[in-house]
Design a protein around this motif. Structure first.
Motif, PDB file in Angstrom:
ATOM      1  N   THR A  91       0.107  -4.882   6.537  1.00  0.00           N
ATOM      2  CA  THR A  91      -0.908  -5.936   6.509  1.00  0.00           C
ATOM      3  C   THR A  91      -2.143  -5.577   5.686  1.00  0.00           C
ATOM      4  O   THR A  91      -2.760  -6.452   5.075  1.00  0.00           O
ATOM      5  N   PHE A  92      -2.529  -4.296   5.656  1.00  0.00           N
ATOM      6  CA  PHE A  92      -3.722  -3.900   4.914  1.00  0.00           C
ATOM      7  C   PHE A  92      -3.478  -3.931   3.408  1.00  0.00           C
ATOM      8  O   PHE A  92      -4.321  -4.405   2.648  1.00  0.00           O
ATOM      9  N   LEU A  93      -2.343  -3.387   2.979  1.00  0.00           N
ATOM     10  CA  LEU A  93      -2.056  -3.379   1.554  1.00  0.00           C
ATOM     11  C   LEU A  93      -1.689  -4.794   1.096  1.00  0.00           C
ATOM     12  O   LEU A  93      -1.051  -5.541   1.846  1.00  0.00           O
ATOM     13  N   PRO A  94      -2.087  -5.177  -0.108  1.00  0.00           N
ATOM     14  CA  PRO A  94      -1.789  -6.540  -0.590  1.00  0.00           C
ATOM     15  C   PRO A  94      -0.298  -6.847  -0.557  1.00  0.00           C
ATOM     16  O   PRO A  94       0.538  -5.954  -0.694  1.00  0.00           O
ATOM     17  N   TYR A  95       0.009  -8.099  -0.373  1.00  0.00           N
ATOM     18  CA  TYR A  95       1.410  -8.520  -0.279  1.00  0.00           C
ATOM     19  C   TYR A  95       2.139  -8.247  -1.585  1.00  0.00           C
ATOM     20  O   TYR A  95       1.634  -8.532  -2.674  1.00  0.00           O
ATOM     21  N   ALA A  96       3.340  -7.696  -1.457  1.00  0.00           N
ATOM     22  CA  ALA A  96       4.192  -7.462  -2.625  1.00  0.00           C
ATOM     23  C   ALA A  96       5.607  -7.229  -2.123  1.00  0.00           C
ATOM     24  O   ALA A  96       5.818  -6.673  -1.041  1.00  0.00           O
ATOM     25  N   ARG A  97       6.574  -7.641  -2.901  1.00  0.00           N
ATOM     26  CA  ARG A  97       7.978  -7.412  -2.560  1.00  0.00           C
ATOM     27  C   ARG A  97       8.688  -6.586  -3.620  1.00  0.00           C
ATOM     28  O   ARG A  97       9.900  -6.377  -3.538  1.00  0.00           O
ATOM     29  N   GLU A  98       7.937  -6.123  -4.602  1.00  0.00           N
ATOM     30  CA  GLU A  98       8.509  -5.276  -5.646  1.00  0.00           C
ATOM     31  C   GLU A  98       7.368  -4.553  -6.344  1.00  0.00           C
ATOM     32  O   GLU A  98       6.187  -4.825  -6.094  1.00  0.00           O
ATOM     33  N   GLY A  99       7.722  -3.630  -7.217  1.00  0.00           N
ATOM     34  CA  GLY A  99       6.721  -2.921  -7.978  1.00  0.00           C
ATOM     35  C   GLY A  99       6.119  -1.741  -7.249  1.00  0.00           C
ATOM     36  O   GLY A  99       6.566  -1.328  -6.164  1.00  0.00           O
ATOM     37  N   GLU A 100       5.063  -1.174  -7.842  1.00  0.00           N
ATOM     38  CA  GLU A 100       4.433   0.036  -7.316  1.00  0.00           C
ATOM     39  C   GLU A 100       3.887  -0.161  -5.909  1.00  0.00           C
ATOM     40  O   GLU A 100       4.025   0.723  -5.055  1.00  0.00           O
ATOM     41  N   ALA A 165      -3.898   5.085  -2.166  1.00  0.00           N
ATOM     42  CA  ALA A 165      -4.030   3.626  -2.109  1.00  0.00           C
ATOM     43  C   ALA A 165      -5.489   3.208  -2.121  1.00  0.00           C
ATOM     44  O   ALA A 165      -5.858   2.199  -2.735  1.00  0.00           O
ATOM     45  N   GLN A 166      -6.363   3.995  -1.484  1.00  0.00           N
ATOM     46  CA  GLN A 166      -7.789   3.662  -1.489  1.00  0.00           C
ATOM     47  C   GLN A 166      -8.387   3.884  -2.885  1.00  0.00           C
ATOM     48  O   GLN A 166      -9.188   3.065  -3.368  1.00  0.00           O
ATOM     49  N   ARG A 167      -7.979   4.955  -3.545  1.00  0.00           N
ATOM     50  CA  ARG A 167      -8.500   5.213  -4.885  1.00  0.00           C
ATOM     51  C   ARG A 167      -8.046   4.150  -5.879  1.00  0.00           C
ATOM     52  O   ARG A 167      -8.787   3.809  -6.809  1.00  0.00           O
ATOM     53  N   ARG A 168      -6.855   3.618  -5.677  1.00  0.00           N
ATOM     54  CA  ARG A 168      -6.352   2.576  -6.569  1.00  0.00           C
ATOM     55  C   ARG A 168      -6.923   1.206  -6.247  1.00  0.00           C
ATOM     56  O   ARG A 168      -6.655   0.237  -6.947  1.00  0.00           O
ATOM     57  N   GLY A 169      -7.685   1.108  -5.175  1.00  0.00           N
ATOM     58  CA  GLY A 169      -8.294  -0.158  -4.820  1.00  0.00           C
ATOM     59  C   GLY A 169      -7.410  -1.075  -3.998  1.00  0.00           C
ATOM     60  O   GLY A 169      -7.751  -2.246  -3.779  1.00  0.00           O
ATOM     61  N   PHE A 170      -6.284  -0.571  -3.504  1.00  0.00           N
ATOM     62  CA  PHE A 170      -5.390  -1.391  -2.688  1.00  0.00           C
ATOM     63  C   PHE A 170      -5.970  -1.646  -1.300  1.00  0.00           C
ATOM     64  O   PHE A 170      -5.687  -2.676  -0.687  1.00  0.00           O
ATOM     65  N   ILE A 171      -6.731  -0.680  -0.772  1.00  0.00           N
ATOM     66  CA  ILE A 171      -7.405  -0.830   0.515  1.00  0.00           C
ATOM     67  C   ILE A 171      -8.845  -0.361   0.355  1.00  0.00           C
ATOM     68  O   ILE A 171      -9.159   0.404  -0.576  1.00  0.00           O
ATOM     69  N   ASP A 172      -9.717  -0.825   1.253  1.00  0.00           N
ATOM     70  CA  ASP A 172     -11.102  -0.372   1.196  1.00  0.00           C
ATOM     71  C   ASP A 172     -11.296   0.820   2.134  1.00  0.00           C
ATOM     72  O   ASP A 172     -10.371   1.242   2.845  1.00  0.00           O
ATOM     73  N   THR A 173     -12.504   1.344   2.165  1.00  0.00           N
ATOM     74  CA  THR A 173     -12.760   2.545   2.971  1.00  0.00           C
ATOM     75  C   THR A 173     -12.650   2.270   4.467  1.00  0.00           C
ATOM     76  O   THR A 173     -12.281   3.164   5.237  1.00  0.00           O
ATOM     77  N   ILE A 174     -12.979   1.051   4.879  1.00  0.00           N
ATOM     78  CA  ILE A 174     -12.856   0.716   6.301  1.00  0.00           C
ATOM     79  C   ILE A 174     -11.390   0.726   6.718  1.00  0.00           C
ATOM     80  O   ILE A 174     -11.025   1.261   7.775  1.00  0.00           O
ATOM     81  N   GLN A 175     -10.536   0.149   5.891  1.00  0.00           N
ATOM     82  CA  GLN A 175      -9.103   0.146   6.195  1.00  0.00           C
ATOM     83  C   GLN A 175      -8.540   1.567   6.147  1.00  0.00           C
ATOM     84  O   GLN A 175      -7.693   1.940   6.969  1.00  0.00           O
ATOM     85  N   GLN A 176      -9.023   2.363   5.194  1.00  0.00           N
ATOM     86  CA  GLN A 176      -8.573   3.753   5.135  1.00  0.00           C
ATOM     87  C   GLN A 176      -8.972   4.503   6.398  1.00  0.00           C
ATOM     88  O   GLN A 176      -8.193   5.292   6.944  1.00  0.00           O
TER      89      GLN A 176
END
Length: 297
Positions: A91-100, A165-176
């Motif tokens: 749920t925290f990471l953006p929705y995706a069904r393929e890729g990195e 994932a946080q460094r790549r901007g997929f999640i913020d520091t609160i989610q981390q």
């Protein structure tokens, strides 16, 4: 873990037949000696001895059961934390069904499944590599398998991927921070399990109950022979069986991760985690582990 309410008597006898056989032979020897070479059996306060021994054994069994139950509670916490980690990753990471991004989600969830299997194997003192390689590639498994504590190596790798994932901007520091809090719960549960595994009951809890039980069984026919006569072997052996069985219960429960029929059902709980986490990422999941001859492993 034996799941039937009524224990199998053959299993009980299998665990105590050696000392029970020795006790019966001793009972017969005392009885024959009493009638062939008459002697005055000393008056022994067997009731007092037996009551004190029963209290001692009961206290020891309670301590052993507390260890077993703590192991079960810690694995219950591990199940909950594993589900929480998978849910947060999905749920925290953006929705995706393929890729990195999708590969990152799957990797974290699969690493958690491999982690619980590795922890189970470490606690049972068996090789975790086959179970880890079911979920991770050989390259990804190589680094944790080189660690002394393989399960902790897997956990460190998962934490590294969350940081990535946080460094790549997929999640913020609160989610981390929330994910790290869940990882801390997992690490705390592992630490509790390792404490139980690596810290046995004190030597006095193991040595003296065994010594006093055997001493009581030796004195038992001497104190009963005048009253029971030729029935002494039967009466003394049955009474000894009760004390030997209670003594064995403490032995069975002392190590909740001993990979025996009496331990916490780690395999079944790892299978539960595996099912829940695979379904969380939409993968096919195996069936729950079924008991084998009334034993859930």
């Amino acid at each position: 873990m034996i799941i039937t309410a009524t224990p199998r008597y053959t299993r009980i006898i299998a665990e105590v037949w050696k000392p029970l056989t020795a006790l019966f032979v001793w009972d017969v020897a005392v009885t024959v000696a009493y009638f062939v070479l008459p002697f005055k059996a000393p008056s022994l306060p067997l009731t007092l001895f037996g009551s004190a021994l029963a209290l001692f054994l009961g206290f020891r069994d309670t301590s052993a059961y507390q260890r077993w139950w703590e192991g079960r509670v810690l694995w219950g916490a591990m199940i909950n934390a594993s589900r929480t980690l998978a849910r947060e990753v999905v749920t925290f990471l953006p929705y995706a069904r393929e890729g990195e991004l999708w590969d990152l989600k799957r990797t974290i969830v699969l690493r958690q499944i491999a982690y619980v299997h590795a922890l189970r194997c470490q606690l049972r003192r068996i090789d975790p590599a086959p179970d880890i390689l079911r979920f991770l590639s050989a390259d990804e498994a190589a680094r944790p398998l080189s660690r002394t504590n393989i399960a902790n190596g897997l956990l460190d790798g998962t934490a590294g991927r969350i940081a990535k994932a946080q460094r790549r901007g997929f999640i913020d520091t609160i989610q981390q921070t929330q994910l790290e809090r869940t990882m801390t719960d997992i690490a705390n549960a592992q630490g509790g399990m390792e404490r139980l595994k690596n810290t046995p009951l004190p030597n006095q809890y193991r040595f003296f109950p065994t010594l006093f039980t055997r001493l009581f069984c030796i004195l038992l026919p001497i104190g009963l022979v005048e009253t029971l006569g030729w029935a002494t072997p039967v009466g003394s052996t049955i009474a000894g069986l009760m004390f030997l069985a209670v003594l064995q219960i403490g032995e069975d429960l002392t190590d909740p991760f001993a990979n025996s029929v009496h331990d916490v059902p780690l395999s079944a709980m790892c299978r539960t985690i595996e099912i829940d986490l695979l379904q969380a990422i939409g993968d096919a999941a195996p069936a729950p582990l079924a008991p084998e001859r009334d034993v859930l492993w």
